[in-house]
Design an enzyme around this catalytic site. Structure first.
Site, short mmCIF file in Angstrom:
data_model
loop_
_atom_site.label_atom_id
_atom_site.label_comp_id
_atom_site.label_asym_id
_atom_site.label_seq_id
_atom_site.Cartn_x
_atom_site.Cartn_y
_atom_site.Cartn_z
N SER A 138 0.86 -1.18 0.00
CA SER A 138 0.00 0.00 0.00
C SER A 138 0.89 1.23 0.00
O SER A 138 2.03 1.19 0.50
CB SER A 138 -0.89 0.01 1.25
OG SER A 138 -1.54 1.27 1.41
N TYR A 151 -2.04 -1.34 10.51
CA TYR A 151 -2.15 -1.70 9.09
C TYR A 151 -0.99 -1.06 8.31
O TYR A 151 -0.31 -1.74 7.53
CB TYR A 151 -3.48 -1.21 8.54
CG TYR A 151 -3.62 -1.36 7.04
CD1 TYR A 151 -4.09 -2.54 6.48
CD2 TYR A 151 -3.27 -0.31 6.17
CE1 TYR A 151 -4.21 -2.68 5.09
CE2 TYR A 151 -3.40 -0.44 4.79
CZ TYR A 151 -3.86 -1.63 4.26
OH TYR A 151 -3.97 -1.77 2.90
#
Length: 248
Positions: A138, A151
């Site tokens: 990401s 995360y």
């Protein structure tokens, strides 16, 4: 990268980016096998894409990973592409006491799962004339989103792991690539209708275009600003990024 004629295993392939990639690669003439924990999502995806296969997998369970890896290599001996896509994203508060359940589940799914699955399949992949491991990280691995600190940390770790893995495999037939998505309209953080997020279809289309090149990092245009922010002044940029996000 050759985008046809492969045998591809995708984790988290029943929804979101995983399903989008699975369907796009299926249309290109690949044998695609998807996995996930939600049987209904897998069945719906396979029904919509005749010829696609599925297998249930809990990437937080080392024994299940080992069993699925054995089944995959037996049933699909030409397996030559692994896409580690499965992931979970939850809001947390790094300034308070740690939420143990959130911490363990996120790290087990987003970091330990890809590492364990790669380890379980790596010797098989090395035997293929050409093979590829694709880890989905990401842009938040480069500039963290503070409200999802755990995360973001796992995605930074996946980026680091991908670079180490690429070096280790540089003299083999196995290539290592990393897809670093921007914010995309998926189930993560209930973002399906989020106007600030990139619609899934154009994200998949652009990603497929980059996958067809030899780029180690697969970045769509919407991801490039955050990827480029890494450097000596990254801290200041990160503070500004998070202020803007919270402000909406």
């Amino acid at each position: 990268m050759q985008l046809s004629g492969n045998t591809i295993f995708i984790t988290g392939g029943g929804s979101g980016i995983g399903r989008g990639l699975a369907e796009a690669l299926h249309k290109q003439g690949n044998q695609v096998i998807i996995s996930g924990r939600r049987k209904s999502h897998l069945e719906a995806t396979v029904r919509a894409n005749p010829g696609m296969a599925s297998i249930e997998l809990d990437v937080t369970d080392p024994a299940n990973i080992a069993a699925v890896a054995r089944q995959l290599t037996n049933d699909f001996p030409k397996l030559n592409i692994l896409i580690n896509n499965a992931g979970i994203m939850q809001i947390d508060d790094a300034s308070g006491p740690v939420d143990e359940e959130l911490l363990v589940s996120t790290v087990a799914t987003n970091l330990l799962g890809p590492i364990r699955l790669t380890g379980a399949l790596i010797e098989h992949l090395k035997k293929q004339p050409e093979a590829t491991i694709i880890n989905v990280s990401s842009v938040l691995g480069f500039v963290p989103l503070a409200v999802t600190a755990v995360y973001s940390s796992t995605k930074a770790a996946i980026h680091s792991y991908s670079e180490s893995l690429r070096w280790r495999l540089k003299n083999t037939s196995v290539k290592v690539r990393e897809i670093a998505p921007p914010w995309v309209q998926t189930d993560l953080l209930n973002s399906n209708d989020e106007p600030r997020a990139m619609p899934l279809a154009p994200f998949i289309a652009e990603t497929m275009q980059v996958l067809a090149t030899d780029a180690n990092e697969v970045l769509v245009e919407n991801a490039k600003q955050l990827r480029a922010a890494v450097g000596p002044d990254n801290g200041a940029f990160s503070l500004q990024f998070n202020d803007i996000f919270v402000a909406g």
